[in-house]
Design an enzyme around this catalytic site. Sequence first.
Site, mmCIF file in Angstrom:
data_model
loop_
_atom_site.group_PDB
_atom_site.id
_atom_site.type_symbol
_atom_site.label_atom_id
_atom_site.label_comp_id
_atom_site.label_asym_id
_atom_site.label_seq_id
_atom_site.Cartn_x
_atom_site.Cartn_y
_atom_site.Cartn_z
ATOM 1 N N CYS A 86 -2.707 -0.253 9.449
ATOM 2 C CA CYS A 86 -2.540 -1.635 9.898
ATOM 3 C C CYS A 86 -1.160 -1.842 10.535
ATOM 4 O O CYS A 86 -0.888 -1.283 11.589
ATOM 5 C CB CYS A 86 -2.799 -2.591 8.731
ATOM 6 S SG CYS A 86 -3.135 -4.280 9.265
ATOM 7 N N HIS A 203 -8.003 -0.551 6.066
ATOM 8 C CA HIS A 203 -7.141 -0.205 4.929
ATOM 9 C C HIS A 203 -7.863 0.719 3.952
ATOM 10 O O HIS A 203 -8.557 0.221 3.050
ATOM 11 C CB HIS A 203 -6.751 -1.477 4.177
ATOM 12 C CG HIS A 203 -5.739 -2.324 4.882
ATOM 13 N ND1 HIS A 203 -4.390 -2.228 4.638
ATOM 14 C CD2 HIS A 203 -5.881 -3.272 5.836
ATOM 15 C CE1 HIS A 203 -3.736 -3.100 5.398
ATOM 16 N NE2 HIS A 203 -4.619 -3.747 6.146
ATOM 17 N N GLU A 205 -6.668 2.240 1.449
ATOM 18 C CA GLU A 205 -6.182 2.008 0.079
ATOM 19 C C GLU A 205 -6.901 0.823 -0.573
ATOM 20 O O GLU A 205 -6.927 0.706 -1.795
ATOM 21 C CB GLU A 205 -4.656 1.813 0.083
ATOM 22 C CG GLU A 205 -4.148 0.428 0.486
ATOM 23 C CD GLU A 205 -4.154 0.176 1.998
ATOM 24 O OE1 GLU A 205 -4.802 0.935 2.739
ATOM 25 O OE2 GLU A 205 -3.516 -0.821 2.411
#
Lengths: 229, 80
Positions: A86, A203, A205
């Site tokens: 990002c 993302h 994560e």
Amino acid sequence: MKFGVLIFPGSNCEHDAYHAVRKVLGQPAEFIWHQSTDLRDCQAIIVPGGFSYGDYLRTGAIARFSPVMGAVRRFADRGGLVLGICNGFQILLETGLLPGAMLRNRGLKYVCQQVSIRVENVRIPFTALAREGDVWTIPIGHMEGNYTLDAESLRSLERNRQVVFRYCAADGEITAGANPNGSVANVAGICNARGNVLGMMPHPERASEPLLGSEDGVRLFQSMIRSRS
Amino acid sequence: MKAKVFVSLKKSVLDPQGKTIHHSLQNIGFGKITEVRQGKFFEIDFDSELTRKEVQAEVEKIARDVLTNPVIEEFSYRIE
């Protein structure tokens, strides 16, 4: 594999990234402050999401001049793995480690949603455990994810298989309707020619535990770990 | 000495903000506008000891290396 997670003033996904590699994947990890030029023997660097320097001027434009980015550039030049997520992707673009630039989303709105992305290149360390055409469900959350590049550079990017992820429909089809931000050729993530630097708007994560609704991001981290073991 | 720097998206790059502003202007009655491009404006004050030539060199470097992303943007400037 030891991961280093960078922190800039305004980063806000560094703890999520740290949690994913440290707690979910059980790897050693350490935070690295933007003023540092010492990457402390890390074997992979994560440039996390957020709003580095408030996104003033342009997203990633000020972070590019941080001392740590000089060290990251030398690390990448030596073949080290660098993952920009990002705002981290935007920083890598501004730094010139990846080609192209980000514009404001086509719809001018901040977009925050689960998206499907298709894995286009599995010959790089970040996707080695995936199969070409795999569809991953991973969330995005950004205002400037409208990736752009001049036509000739885009052709070269495609020719070198540097488009790693594309926004797609749930069945893997690349459609205009599946493109959340107007990104050219539905680009969601790209790598450098050598394949050791990856930038992506989704993302991974935030897709690393069942509680989060998807574990597809884990495969990316696992691929990185496998590539260096 | 003061430099005024104007940064705008290259003509070849789509400007979604400019387009939206254009549509809004049309909607409120400004029908004769053919295009709107949005950009950024910077005023930079320089130490008075610098010559005009030195200021010019500094401004160009700042605009090229920091204020614009050459992939999508271009700039012009004026020194006063």
